[in-house]
Every structure is written in C-alpha cells, then in structure tokens.
Scaffold this motif. Structure first.
Motif, PDB file in Angstrom:
ATOM      1  N   ARG B 395      13.988  15.484 -27.227  1.00  0.00           N
ATOM      2  CA  ARG B 395      12.956  16.146 -26.442  1.00  0.00           C
ATOM      3  C   ARG B 395      11.865  15.174 -26.004  1.00  0.00           C
ATOM      4  NH1 ARG B 395      11.697  21.085 -30.138  1.00  0.00           N
ATOM      5  NH2 ARG B 395      12.409  19.530 -31.616  1.00  0.00           N
ATOM      6  N   THR B 396      11.757  14.075 -26.747  1.00  0.00           N
ATOM      7  CA  THR B 396      10.821  13.019 -26.329  1.00  0.00           C
ATOM      8  C   THR B 396      11.531  11.681 -26.466  1.00  0.00           C
ATOM      9  OG1 THR B 396       9.970  13.184 -28.563  1.00  0.00           O
ATOM     10  CG2 THR B 396       8.566  14.061 -26.813  1.00  0.00           C
ATOM     11  N   ALA B 477       5.065   8.781 -40.875  1.00  0.00           N
ATOM     12  CA  ALA B 477       4.353   9.912 -40.292  1.00  0.00           C
ATOM     13  C   ALA B 477       3.008  10.084 -40.972  1.00  0.00           C
ATOM     14  CB  ALA B 477       5.182  11.177 -40.453  1.00  0.00           C
ATOM     15  N   ILE B 479       0.732  12.592 -39.606  1.00  0.00           N
ATOM     16  CA  ILE B 479       0.372  13.990 -39.352  1.00  0.00           C
ATOM     17  C   ILE B 479       1.669  14.796 -39.246  1.00  0.00           C
ATOM     18  CG2 ILE B 479      -1.883  13.653 -38.227  1.00  0.00           C
ATOM     19  CD1 ILE B 479      -0.353  13.652 -35.541  1.00  0.00           C
ATOM     20  N   PRO B 480       1.598  16.106 -39.428  1.00  0.00           N
ATOM     21  CA  PRO B 480       2.829  16.905 -39.441  1.00  0.00           C
ATOM     22  C   PRO B 480       3.667  16.728 -38.163  1.00  0.00           C
ATOM     23  CG  PRO B 480       0.969  18.226 -40.172  1.00  0.00           C
ATOM     24  CD  PRO B 480       0.408  16.914 -39.757  1.00  0.00           C
ATOM     25  N   GLU B 481       2.997  16.538 -37.003  1.00  0.00           N
ATOM     26  CA  GLU B 481       3.744  16.402 -35.743  1.00  0.00           C
ATOM     27  C   GLU B 481       4.638  15.172 -35.735  1.00  0.00           C
ATOM     28  OE1 GLU B 481       0.604  17.074 -36.037  1.00  0.00           O
ATOM     29  OE2 GLU B 481       0.267  18.977 -35.002  1.00  0.00           O
ATOM     30  N   GLU B 482       4.319  14.232 -36.589  1.00  0.00           N
ATOM     31  CA  GLU B 482       5.098  12.989 -36.599  1.00  0.00           C
ATOM     32  C   GLU B 482       6.269  13.043 -37.570  1.00  0.00           C
ATOM     33  OE1 GLU B 482       1.370   9.972 -35.521  1.00  0.00           O
ATOM     34  OE2 GLU B 482       2.211  10.013 -37.544  1.00  0.00           O
ATOM     35  N   GLU B 483       6.300  14.071 -38.394  1.00  0.00           N
ATOM     36  CA  GLU B 483       7.349  14.150 -39.414  1.00  0.00           C
ATOM     37  C   GLU B 483       8.736  14.161 -38.771  1.00  0.00           C
ATOM     38  OE1 GLU B 483       7.096  13.858 -42.569  1.00  0.00           O
ATOM     39  OE2 GLU B 483       4.928  14.051 -42.810  1.00  0.00           O
ATOM     40  N   LYS B 485      10.072  12.042 -36.962  1.00  0.00           N
ATOM     41  CA  LYS B 485      10.164  11.385 -35.648  1.00  0.00           C
ATOM     42  C   LYS B 485      10.062   9.872 -35.818  1.00  0.00           C
ATOM     43  CE  LYS B 485       9.207  15.201 -33.016  1.00  0.00           C
ATOM     44  NZ  LYS B 485       9.821  15.648 -31.785  1.00  0.00           N
ATOM     45  N   VAL B 487       7.832   6.904 -34.757  1.00  0.00           N
ATOM     46  CA  VAL B 487       6.468   6.787 -34.248  1.00  0.00           C
ATOM     47  C   VAL B 487       6.295   5.417 -33.589  1.00  0.00           C
ATOM     48  CG1 VAL B 487       4.034   6.832 -34.845  1.00  0.00           C
ATOM     49  CG2 VAL B 487       5.648   8.325 -36.038  1.00  0.00           C
ATOM     50  N   PRO B 502       4.850  10.034 -31.230  1.00  0.00           N
ATOM     51  CA  PRO B 502       6.079  10.389 -31.930  1.00  0.00           C
ATOM     52  C   PRO B 502       7.184  10.754 -30.935  1.00  0.00           C
ATOM     53  CG  PRO B 502       4.461  12.165 -32.105  1.00  0.00           C
ATOM     54  CD  PRO B 502       3.866  11.132 -31.211  1.00  0.00           C
ATOM     55  N   ASP B 504      11.744  11.293 -30.300  1.00  0.00           N
ATOM     56  CA  ASP B 504      13.046  11.493 -30.948  1.00  0.00           C
ATOM     57  C   ASP B 504      13.946  10.276 -30.779  1.00  0.00           C
ATOM     58  OD1 ASP B 504      12.392  14.124 -31.623  1.00  0.00           O
ATOM     59  OD2 ASP B 504      12.955  14.825 -29.624  1.00  0.00           O
TER      60      ASP B 504
END
Lengths: 300, 668, 166
Positions: B395-396, B477, B479-483, B485, B487, B502, B504
């Motif tokens: 997605r990213t 990671a 922060i949770p958004e980076e879990e 992923k 970075v 972050p 994929d």
C-alpha cells in the motif's frame, strides 16, 4: 603472535570489569597480552576538542612506546578495548600518515621526549583479534557453559566501527554477533546496534542523553533481548546505570543486564565470575544465566 | 645551445615558427609576442609569427603562404596538443605541397597555459618547448605514410541494444558482421524491461523485431554463449579468436519447442534464473525467455546432473525429436579476420548489499530496481503483479534514488538513468497497485526529450517527492503506525527536518557500474579505462566513440552510463565510424617505424627478441638485423636497446630526441 | 642561471611521457585546468620502452636537476610490454646513476594512465619539491671532470686515439 595491551583510563576505573574479563578471556585462550609500559591518555574527548595537536601527540607517544616495547618484531599489534581510545588512536594513526605537516610537529614533540615513531603499529580492537586472528575452533573449544537460549543484543556503539575501523561494516557490524553465536547465544536482530547511546550527554544535557539510551534499551527489550553486550566502557555505563531513571521518566521497567562481551565470553568459558568483574555489575545477569538452564527462560 | 647539424637537401633549413593565441586560452597566460620575438632569435628560424587561431583556415593559410613563397621549408606550430591538431596541420602542409612530416608541434596550451598559474613562468616554459621543437625539426626528414588494405568484416562484442543496432547498421550496409554475446541470448538489459521511459512504449515490442532481424540477417554471424578469447593485429587487420562455450544443444537442430525443458527430470526450477535476476528459479536445461535469440535451449553444466555426475535418465534427450541434445559438445575456438571492432559490452547494476544501511538482503521486501523491472513485466516471474513476499499488494512504496551513485563512498558519478527509470517505476507501481509512492531523491535529473514533461506528469499523478538522501532503512518502529513496516529515514531538505516514512516495500534505484571483467576485456582490445572502469573514448567531445586504439570503437554503456536513446545513437555513430574506416579500403600507417642503419649493425641480435610484433628478422648472410616496416608499430623499444645505435626510429631518432633535450633545457 | 642560487632554486626537470597513457593524461590535466609547478618540460615519445638511458644522461649533462619518466600501467602498454622494458632499464640506470654520485631521487618512473590527469599533477608537484630539496645537480663541466694529472697523460691519450683510428 604477541599483543601489546593499551588499557586507557576507563579500563582502570569505571570499566574495570572490562579489563578484568578481557584479561581473563585472553588468558583462557592462551593469548599473551602485555600491558604497554608507561602508557598515557589516548587524547580522546577533552583533548581532541580543545587541541588536536596535543591529542595527536599523546597518541603518538603511545605508538612510539609500543614500538619500543615491541623491540625488533615487525609490527606492534596494539590491543585497544575502549571504543573511544580505539577511535582516537586510529584517527591519530590516519592523520600522522596523511598530513606531513602535522607529522613534522609530532615528530619534533616525540624527539623532545627521546622517542621516535616509525609507523610500525597496528591499532586493533579485541573483537577484530578474536574474530580475525583467532581460529573459531579455539574459541568454541573453550566453551563450557554455552549461552543457549540467551538472547543477546550486540551493541557496538557509535565510535567503534566508524569512521576509521576497517574490520567490520560501519552500519551493520557482525564481529560481535559472530562471537556470541560461537558461544552458543542467540543474537537478536536489532537495527540500533551502532546508534548513539547518548555518550557524554548523560553528564551534560541529561534528558537528551538518557532518552537516547532509553530508545536503545526499549527497542532491545521489545525484540525479546535478555542481555545487551557492549564493547565500550561509556556505553556500558550509560546503558546500565541510568535504567532506574529511565523507568521513572518513561514508566517502563527495563531491568536489562548490560555486560561487556568479554564478560559473556568468560561466563561461557566457565570462568569464575569474580575474575570477570561480574561482582561489579548493578543489574545482575544471574537471573538470565540461571533461568535459562530450564531451557524455558521467560522475560519477567 | 644547439645548432642544426644536418641541413636539408636544399641547403640550410628554413624553420617557420607559428605561435597560436587560441583566443585567450594561450594568450591569457603566455606573452605570445615575447615568445615570437624569442623564436625569431633561434638558429635556422626564418619566420616567426603569431595568430589568434592557427588551426583556422586563415591561420593555416599563413603557414601555406610562407611555404609556397619559399620563406620556410619546415614548420613548428606552438599551440595545443599534437593529439588534438597534428593531423590538421599535417594536412595543411600537404595542401601546400610540403612533406607533412617536416612539422612539429609545441604543446603550449594543455601543457602550459592551462596548467601554469604564473604568467612569467608560462611564457618561459613556452619558450623552452618552442626551442625544443625548433632544435629537433631541423633534423626531420621527408617521410611517406604506408598504406595497408582494410579487411571489410567487422566484429561487434556485446548483444545488448547497442551491439544489436551497430551490427544491423553494418550488416545493412553490406558488411559481414560477427556478433559475439556472452549470454545464451542477445537482448541485454533492455530485454528485461517492461516499459521504456518517457514514452512508456513496450520494451519487448520495439526490441524483439531487431533481435530477430539479427538472427535472420544474411550478413550477420551470431555467436551467443561466446567470448572473445584474444585479439591480434592492428587497425584494418585484426585477427580475433572467439571461444564458443558448449551449450550441449546443437544450435542448427534446436527449434526452441521447450519439449526438453518440460521433460527435464527436475520438475521445478533449481537454480537462480539469471534473466529474472533471481526472482524465480529455472531448470538445468532452459531457454532464457520466450523471445530469446537464438531460440535455442541451453544446458547449464553447473546444475545438470548428467554433466556433473554423468548420472541421469536423460529424459531431455528422449524428448527431443530432432536429436539436438549433445552432451559431448566441446568448447570451440573460432578465428576470424576483421577490419574494425565495436565494443558494446554494457554495464552491470550496483550491488545494493554494499550499502548495509539500506538493508538489502536483510529485509525481504527491499528490492532493486532491476528486480522490480522484472516484476512489473507481464512476462516476468509475477506476471506483471507487484506484490510483497507474502503475496499482498503493497500500500506504500518508497523509491530510493542514487543507490551507488553520487556518493564518494561508492561511485561519485551520476548514473544518468536512475531518475528517469525511478519515475517510470513509480508510475507503473502506482498503476498496478494504487499504492502511495514516495521518491527520495537528491536532485531530479531529467535532461532529455520529453523527460522533464514525464516528471511533470508524475507530479500530477500524486507521486510524493522527498528531497533528501536516505540515511537508513530498518524495521525499527517508534510509533504504532510504523509497526511491521520498513521505516525509511531521510532528511527532507525542503522541509528542513528528518522524516520517517513507513512503507511496505522499498525499491533501491541502483546505479550502473562497469562489468567485473571490464578490465580484462579492455586489455584484450588494448584500450584504456577511466578510473571508474568505463572504457575510455579518444576524446570526450570530438571522438566519443573512438578509442586510442585505431579501429576499435565504443557503443553504449560500456563507455559510461547511458539510456537507450543515447546507446542507440552511439551505436549508430560507432557503426558509421567503422564503415568510414572499412569503405576507405586502406589505412595509412604513421611512418614512425624503426629501421636499421646497416653499416652500424654489429649483428648482436639484442633487438630481435625485444620486438613484441616479430617485426625484426635476422639476416644470417649479412649478419645484420632488418625491420619489416609493415609489422613494426613504432614503439621504439628496439631502438632504445640497440647498443651500436644502428636502429633508429623515424620521427624519434636518437639525434632528434637529444636535440629536443638540449632545446628544452637551454631555455628553462 | 641567475635564479639557481641557493636561496631561490628552481629545479629543471625533463620528463619523457609515452604518447598513449601519460602524455594523454598530461593533456587531460590541462583540459581539466589542474595547475602544477612549471618546472617540468615534457618530451613525447611513443612508448616508455623508447627511453634510451642515454636520454637521461644527456638531460643531466645538459643541466637537468631531475628526470621524470611516465608510462602506461603494467599490463596496459599500447605496445604490449614496452613499459616492462622501461622498468628494467630504469632499475639498472638508477644503480648506475647512484654510482656516479647522482642521487636516486633525481630520477623517477611513474605509471600514469590516460585517465589519471590528477596523478600527473601530483607527481609533477612532488617531483619538483623533491628535487628542490636536493638542490641543484652541479655536474662539473666535462673539461674539468678528468683533469690530466700529468702532461703526458693527455699526450698519451691523443696518441692512443690516433693509433686506434689508423
């Protein structure tokens, strides 16, 4: 091959456990280590920031002494365990070779002290020696109590592998990882192994310094690490001694033993813990060492 | 100070000295008037002049007029390097009915005005070089160039787009071409691409017709899975040995039906598929890709059990109705004569493992750009799907530019193609997955027709651009958004802050590097390399496809990073230069050959063994050595070794050089 | 040479550069505007293998304070192996020169590829400084080199020369 041991100030004070364990491990491996006679400060930190010339002169004196002590032998292999000394001496080594103007001044300074340096010194870190000079079998043959089930985060710190060292990768170094695996330990994949521990900031801008140390330990903890292994007296001090403060500041109980890699080696070799300076440690690793014997060590 | 000892046949030599201003290139540092006045005082100098541009028509006319009027009979031009304009002035001499070898250049530009900060010193050095040239020219003798016929065949090394284009151009002009390719198929890197920038036209659609044209062209002999083993001879007359590795399949019998591949005892791939850069596996017997040219199977001796252990059911042999499989095939050496050689050996991509902080090889979802090229290719290992190792669509996606380029720790140069292919991949990934795509760049470099417009288009497609070199990529990671992923940490120099993005999937836009064996190859062909290892052109601007070895030309990325349009343009240029050489029919050889002054030769034979070209033979009857001028290349090694001074070299006789030394010293 | 006194000594250095590598590299240094000391004067030869040791002796005899030789890197010779021949001769020549009292540092052989303009700059600057340190090479004029100790020596030599010619 014989090695000349350069302790530096830390290994005689805050880092005594490093010296004790290093000497014990080298003795167990039957690698002769002779302390450099009349050694002086490596010139790191304070000197280097105030007067480079004086810092280099100090380093050069150590080189000249090492050569003299080495006698007729080819190169003096100088073992430098402290990461700051290692960096400082390596820097001096490089600058003396590359800047003839500086070299001239240093040569004059040495001459005044009745010394001469002929570029016949190799600055070596114990990790480099243990992995590149000593056959792996020699190490494994000494292992009596393998570190089975113990998850180790290998922490190299910022100074050891950059910018002058050439024995390991500067971002993802491997020598300590290799050693821990030889001892039977499990190496935690931990991407912060060369990130700053806070260095002397813990003494000056404390909140910044402690945060940097905390970031390292928190991530290690998150990745299931039991013990952090270090190769630098300052790193060891920062990571171990401020853990109480960290829990106060960040509300997380870390309780992670931080040992010199040589202490871990000595333990695996079955050496007496007093000989390894384990008595000087604040966060005792005994919990880790004993609990794993059931094969099922669970993080508290 | 020396004076002339041997006047030319028509009396005392009359030397003309012409000092060039080269605009301000020389005149800005050298006091030209002073050097001219000085030259006028030198012995045997009858005319000394200056002019703004000696190489221009009026400049040449100045010399020619003096020659025609009999004011001078030999000429010294003090200007640029002889490697630059010696041919120009020699032609001017011929046009004035003078012998072109009664000419000498003093290099007061490259060796003086451009490198000497002090004007006084530059002027003095110029005087010395002029004095040296004058001192030697009085000893010059008229010489003739010898003509040698040129073989009309050509050799092209490397079957990528550059080699293909060069070979087709030469073949279309009616020349016989030998095309040698190391891999089992031609096509090179271009065959691996899905689309080409900036037009996004399908790479295979434009390349494969050219590949089959090569295969069917009556004038092209295609040798794939082959390497040049050795080169002898010289311009117009090269003798080339080509090593044809055994492919264990008879090329004339195989029709590329894939029956053998299907029949192989290995039902699945066992070895890293080179064509898919390791994204898939292939069997020991394989055809690199469906449009491979020639469409002939090949057996990899490293993984075939029959070849390795002589123990296999040999199902492939049974499956081949045409009996094309031949385990007894042996390496073959072909020997060909060619007049010109074009090197188009291409490049390799940078090994991303060398930058450990980018985590390639450590984290599974970090890919190189070449791997993603295969992934987006509909004929590739994923059928054109872009997905992560776990099969999910990213997605990213982060695209990291300049991996192994513009960095003194790896390669200082810009690889020229990465910005554009990164844009292309950003477009394709977005098209295939709808992912958010982040480009991390230092500068966007888009010089080319339609390139900047393509960049504009991408900006409108909402691809993100972050200006800053990436510091590191990890799974750390905070922060949770980076879990879970990857970075990417980079300084965003436009925002002025360090950012953590972050993603994929990461694409590392790897730079271009010379092949590992580039050094061996260039030695074989006796050409030079730049310090990065790219083949060195004769002149960066005016002879970009020639080399310092006459008759050897360069095409494509072996000379330096290049995109497809530039590679093709250069291949066309190299073919044209080769044709110019071949169609002339002969080459003129510099008459700087060695010769024996028989009366001085003592018959010691020292010279005979020294000659690398066996140009010196020994006449037993007369007890002297003699030089075969057609074989002599003019190095002068034998001359330096001759104990009696009997051997001399035209244009570089002992006396000429000794005079030059005197000249150069007298005026230091 | 008025400028060659002890206080202000400008060394005179003659260089022999091969056409294909080092001379081209010197051209490249020029094109790239790499400035260097003006003391070196380049003579172009096709190959370092052409360098007859007598050229070096001649240069010193004529007043050079140093001689620099430039050729292609080992394995890169345009004529296959001329540079190896040059190396061989260079080593012998160096021994010979030191026996004659000419310091080894006055002669230098360098491999410089066509792409190494920066090396030309570096080597020329180094060589100039090195020779500057050594000071001028004051060879005696030929007439004073072997002053006849007795009158009849010269007469004898003349007689011998005459005898040999006949």
């Amino acid at each position: 091959m014989s090695y000349i041991y350069y302790p530096g100030c830390s290994l005689k004070s805050t880092g005594r456990a490093y010296e004790e364990s290093l000497l014990a491990v080298f003795a167990a491996l039957d690698i002769p280590l002779k302390e450099l006679e009349d050694w002086n400060c490596c010139g790191a930190t304070a000197y280097m920031s105030i007067s480079e010339l004086k810092a280099f002169a100090l380093s050069a004196r150590n080189f000249a002494l090492a050569e003299r002590q080495n006698g007729e032998e080819d190169y003096a292999e100088m073992v430098v365990p402290c990461a700051a000394c290692y960096l400082g001496l390596n820097k001096a080594h490089r600058y003396l070779a590359e800047y003839p103007e500086l070299r001239k001044k240093i040569d004059r300074a040495l001459e005044a002290g009745g010394l001469k340096y002929n570029d016949k010194v190799h600055v070596r870190h114990p990790l480099d020696i243990l992995v590149n000079d000593i056959p792996a079998e020699k190490i494994t043959s000494q292992v009596k109590k393998p570190l089975e089930g113990i998850k180790v985060a290998c922490y190299y710190g910022c100074q050891l592998v950059r910018p002058y060292a050439d024995f390991d990768d500067s971002h993802n170094p491997q020598t300590m990882d290799k050693l821990i695996k030889l001892l039977g330990g499990e190496v935690v994949d931990w991407p912060l192994k060369t990130r700053c521990c806070g260095g002397s900031l813990t003494g000056t801008v404390q909140d910044v310094g402690i945060r940097l140390s905390y970031v390292l330990l928190a991530e290690a903890r998150k990745r299931g690490c039991d013990i952090v292994a270090t190769a630098c007296p300052l790193c060891q001090f920062n990571l171990e001694c401020y853990q109480k403060r960290m829990s106060n500041l960040y509300g997380q109980e870390l309780n992670l033993p931080v040992l010199y890699f040589t202490q871990l080696m000595g333990h695996a070799f079955g050496l007496e813990s007093r000989k390894l300076g384990l008595n000087r440690v604040f966060i005792k690793p005994s919990r880790v060492f004993s609990k794993k014997e059931g094969g099922q060590y669970v993080n508290s | 100070m020396s004076t002339a000892k041997t006047p030319s046949s028509n009396g005392k030599p009359k030397v003309g000295v012409y000092v060039c201003h080269c605009g301000i290139n020389i005149a800005g540092k050298v006091n030209v008037q002073e050097t001219v006045d000085f030259a006028g005082t030198l012995p045997n100098v009858t005319v000394a002049r200056e002019y703004k541009f000696m190489c221009s028509d009026p400049g040449q006319e100045l010399i020619q007029k003096d020659l025609r009027e009999g004011l001078v009979d030999r000429v010294v031009v003090a200007s640029c390097s002889p490697l630059m304009h010696e041919p120009t002035f020699r032609r001017a001499m011929i046009a004035a009915d003078a012998n072109p070898f009664l000419f000498q250049m003093a290099n007061i530009r490259e060796h003086v005005s451009w490198v000497t900060p002090d004007k006084g010193a530059a002027t003095e050095k110029s005087k010395a070089l002029i004095a040296a040239a004058v001192a030697r020219i009085v000893l010059h003798k008229p010489l003739e160039k010898t003509r040698v016929p040129v073989n009309s065949n050509a050799l092209v090394v490397g079957g990528g787009i550059a080699g293909i284009h060069a070979a087709l151009t030469l073949a279309d002009a009616g020349r016989k071409v030998y095309l040698v390719e190391k891999e089992p198929t031609i096509g090179g890197h271009m065959a691996k691409f899905d689309k080409t920038f900036p037009t996004l036209d399908c790479s295979a659609c434009i390349l494969t017709p050219k590949m089959s044209a090569v295969r069917s062209h009556p004038n092209i002999t295609l040798w794939t899975y082959s390497e040049v083993a050795g080169v002898e001879g010289f311009v117009g007359n090269f003798n080339v040995k080509v090593r044809r590795k055994p492919r264990y399949v008879k090329e004339d019998l195989c029709v590329g039906c894939y029956e053998c591949v299907e029949a192989c005892v290995f039902k699945k791939g066992v070895t890293k598929d080179e064509f898919n850069v390791g994204l898939s596996k292939r069997r020991p017997i394989y055809i690199p890709f469906p449009q491979a040219t020639p469409l002939v199977a090949v057996i990899d001796p490293e993984s075939c059990v029959q070849i390795k252990r002589n123990k296999c059911k040999k199902t492939c042999v049974d499956a081949c109705e045409r009996g094309a499989i031949d385990f007894d095939q042996k390496e073959e050496i072909k020997e060909v004569e060619v007049g010109a050689i074009i090197l188009a050996t291409g490049f390799k991509t940078f090994d991303a493992r060398r930058i450990s902080r980018y985590g390639y090889g450590k984290y599974p979802n970090i890919y190189t750009s070449l791997e993603v090229e295969r992934m987006v290719n509909a004929a590739g290992p994923t059928g054109g799907e872009v997905h992560l190792k776990n099969g999910e669509k990213p997605r990213t996606v982060g695209i990291v530019h300049c991996v192994g380029s513009r960095d003194s720790r790896t390669n200082a140069y810009c690889s020229r193609v990465c910005c554009m292919y990164s844009l292309k991949l950003a477009h394709l990934i977005k098209e295939r997955t709808g992912a958010e795509v982040y480009n991390f760049y230092i500068d966007m470099r888009t010089p080319g027709k339609g390139y900047e417009e393509f960049y504009e288009k991408l900006l409108k497609e909402n691809v993100h651009f972050i200006r800053g070199r990436v510091a590191e990529i990890s799974d750390w990671a905070t922060i949770p958004e980076e879990e879970g992923k990857l970075v990417i940490r980079a300084e965003d120099t436009l925002v002025g802050a360090v950012r953590r993005i972050p993603v994929d999937m990461v694409v590392l836009s790897v730079g271009l590097e010379p092949h590992d064996d580039a050094d061996d190859v260039r030695r074989k062909f006796n050409i030079s390399c730049s310090h990065e290892g790219w083949f060195l052109e004769r002149h960066p601007k005016l002879a970009p496809v020639s080399t310092f070895t006459d008759g050897v030309f360069l095409a494509g990325a072996c000379q330096g990073p290049k995109d497809i349009p530039d590679s093709v343009a250069q291949a066309g240029a190299a073919a044209a230069e080769a044709l110019a050489l071949i169609d002339k029919g002969y080459v003129e050889l510099e008459p700087n050959t060695a010769y024996v002054q028989e009366e001085f030769c003592s018959g010691c034979k020292t010279c005979v063994a020294l000659c690398p070209y066996s140009a010196i033979s020994f006449n037993v009857e007369k007890n002297i050595s003699s030089v075969n001028g057609a074989l002599c290349k003019g190095c002068g090694t034998c001359v330096a070794a001759c104990p009696s001074g009997a051997l001399q070299q035209n244009l570089f006789t002992d006396e000429q050089i000794l005079h030059e030394i005197e000249g150069v010293i007298s005026y230091v | 040479m008025s400028d060659n006194d002890r206080n202000h000594f400008e060394p005179r250095i003659v260089a022999f550069f091969c056409n294909w590598c080092t001379y081209t590299a010197a051209d490249l240094a020029g094109t790239a505007r790499m400035t260097y000391s003006p003391n070196v004067r380049v003579i172009r030869i096709m190959c370092s293998g052409r360098l007859d040791p007598q050229f070096v002796l001649k240069a010193f005899r004529e007043g050079a304070d140093g001689v620099l030789i430039g050729g292609c890197h080992p394995g890169d010779c345009h004529y296959q192996e001329g540079n190896y021949k040059a190396l061989r001769r260079f080593k012998l020549l160096k021994r010979f020169l030191s026996q004659m009292g000419i310091e080894e540092e006055r002669i230098r052989l360098e491999w410089i590829a066509a792409s190494e303009g920066d090396k030309v700059q570096k080597v020329i600057n180094q060589m100039t400084e090195q020779v500057r340190k050594l000071g001028p090479l004051n060879l005696e004029p030929i007439s004073q080199m072997h002053p006849p100790k007795e009158k009849n020596v010269k007469a004898k030599a003349v007689a011998m020369a005459k005898g040999g010619a006949s």
